[in-house]
Design an enzyme around this catalytic site. Structure first.
Site, PDB file in Angstrom:
ATOM      1  N   SER A 141     -10.293   9.057   6.228  1.00 36.22           N
ATOM      2  CA  SER A 141      -8.906   9.422   5.904  1.00 36.22           C
ATOM      3  C   SER A 141      -8.775   9.744   4.426  1.00 36.22           C
ATOM      4  CB  SER A 141      -7.955   8.279   6.264  1.00 36.22           C
ATOM      5  OG  SER A 141      -7.911   8.090   7.645  1.00 36.22           O
ATOM      6  N   ARG A 185     -19.886   3.745   9.875  1.00 37.80           N
ATOM      7  CA  ARG A 185     -20.360   5.040   9.378  1.00 37.80           C
ATOM      8  C   ARG A 185     -21.639   4.933   8.584  1.00 37.80           C
ATOM      9  NH1 ARG A 185     -14.427   6.260   7.090  1.00 37.80           N
ATOM     10  NH2 ARG A 185     -14.549   4.013   7.080  1.00 37.80           N
ATOM     11  N   LYS A 206       0.835  -1.202   0.000  1.00 38.17           N
ATOM     12  CA  LYS A 206       0.000   0.000   0.000  1.00 38.17           C
ATOM     13  C   LYS A 206       0.869   1.252   0.000  1.00 38.17           C
ATOM     14  CE  LYS A 206      -4.395   0.652   2.304  1.00 38.17           C
ATOM     15  NZ  LYS A 206      -5.213   0.340   3.480  1.00 38.17           N
TER      16      LYS A 206
HETATM   17  P1  ADP Z   1      -8.895   1.035   7.119  1.00 41.13           P
HETATM   18  O1  ADP Z   1      -7.466   0.712   7.005  1.00 41.13           O
HETATM   19  O2  ADP Z   1      -9.765  -0.133   7.491  1.00 41.13           O
HETATM   20  O3  ADP Z   1      -9.437   1.874   6.017  1.00 41.13           O
HETATM   21  P2  ADP Z   1      -9.280   3.338   8.735  1.00 41.13           P
HETATM   22  O4  ADP Z   1      -8.055   3.964   9.293  1.00 41.13           O
HETATM   23  O5  ADP Z   1      -9.959   4.031   7.627  1.00 41.13           O
HETATM   24  O6  ADP Z   1      -8.930   1.848   8.430  1.00 41.13           O
HETATM   25  O7  ADP Z   1     -10.391   3.128   9.859  1.00 41.13           O
HETATM   26  C1  ADP Z   1     -10.205   2.393  11.044  1.00 41.13           C
HETATM   27  C2  ADP Z   1     -11.529   2.282  11.766  1.00 41.13           C
HETATM   28  O8  ADP Z   1     -12.067   3.568  12.025  1.00 41.13           O
HETATM   29  C3  ADP Z   1     -12.623   1.544  10.988  1.00 41.13           C
HETATM   30  O9  ADP Z   1     -13.373   0.757  11.895  1.00 41.13           O
HETATM   31  C4  ADP Z   1     -13.497   2.651  10.452  1.00 41.13           C
HETATM   32  O10 ADP Z   1     -14.832   2.229  10.257  1.00 41.13           O
HETATM   33  C5  ADP Z   1     -13.408   3.632  11.602  1.00 41.13           C
HETATM   34  N1  ADP Z   1     -13.742   4.983  11.182  1.00 41.13           N
HETATM   35  C6  ADP Z   1     -13.077   5.756  10.304  1.00 41.13           C
HETATM   36  N2  ADP Z   1     -13.693   6.946  10.149  1.00 41.13           N
HETATM   37  C7  ADP Z   1     -14.792   6.928  10.959  1.00 41.13           C
HETATM   38  C8  ADP Z   1     -15.855   7.851  11.245  1.00 41.13           C
HETATM   39  N3  ADP Z   1     -15.924   9.044  10.644  1.00 41.13           N
HETATM   40  N4  ADP Z   1     -16.807   7.479  12.138  1.00 41.13           N
HETATM   41  C9  ADP Z   1     -16.735   6.254  12.712  1.00 41.13           C
HETATM   42  N5  ADP Z   1     -15.775   5.339  12.491  1.00 41.13           N
HETATM   43  C10 ADP Z   1     -14.811   5.666  11.629  1.00 41.13           C
END
Ligand code: ADP
Length: 151
Positions: free
Chosen positions: A127, A90, A41
């Protein structure tokens, strides 16, 4: 000891993650935020920066630890003796995706996944949206904790 893992890429930490972590930590004795390292990645932020953003954001929370891991999440849970995985939800797409992963993890281990619903007003934050705003020179500061900065 009720120890939970909150896995993710955190590229970068957002106010959505921050909210889930703050609320999730109240449920456990220890919450380990684990940055998954995937050699295939491409990340916008270096691993060191991603660790520092999280450490700095939670420096006053003794129950929160930050680490990195490679390989399967359930294997890492076993290694550090965590019985729970914390995830945020979400929208319906998150639900479908997380459901498949949680069921798979239950086939592979005894580890339970605990879900918290996003707080109202934070469901749109991800993100990848933050990275898009940064790439296009927009103001990202309202989407991330103030420990996150672009050098
Ligand atoms: P990934 O590598 O799985 O994309 P992320 O860093 O995007 O991991 O997210 C990690 C966790 O945080 C996941 O469970 C995701 O659903 C949660 N998450 C990310 N953004 C939000 C948000 N705005 N509200 C609630 N949970 C979130």
């Amino acid at each position: 000891m009720r120890r939970a893992l909150f896995p993710g890429s955190f590229d970068p930490l957002t106010l959505g993650h921050y909210d889930i972590i703050k609320r999730g930590v109240t449920l456990f004795d220890e919450l380990v935020i684990a940055i998954g390292v995937n050699a295939e990645k491409q990340y916008m932020f270096s691993l060191e920066d991603r660790i520092d953003f999280i450490k700095e954001a939670f420096k006053d929370e003794p129950k929160i630890k930050v680490t990195t891991y490679k390989g399967m999440t359930v294997d890492f849970c076993k290694k550090i003796d965590a019985n729970f995985i914390l995830r945020g939800l979400r929208n319906p797409a998150d639900f479908e995706f997380e459901k498949a992963i949680a069921h798979t993890n239950r086939r592979l281990s005894e580890i339970e996944t605990v879900f918290l619903l996003t707080s109202s007003g934070k469901s749109y934050i991800s993100s990848s949206i933050v990275r898009d705003v940064i790439r296009n020179g927009g103001d990202y500061t309202g989407l991330v904790p103030d420990t996150v900065s672009v050098k």
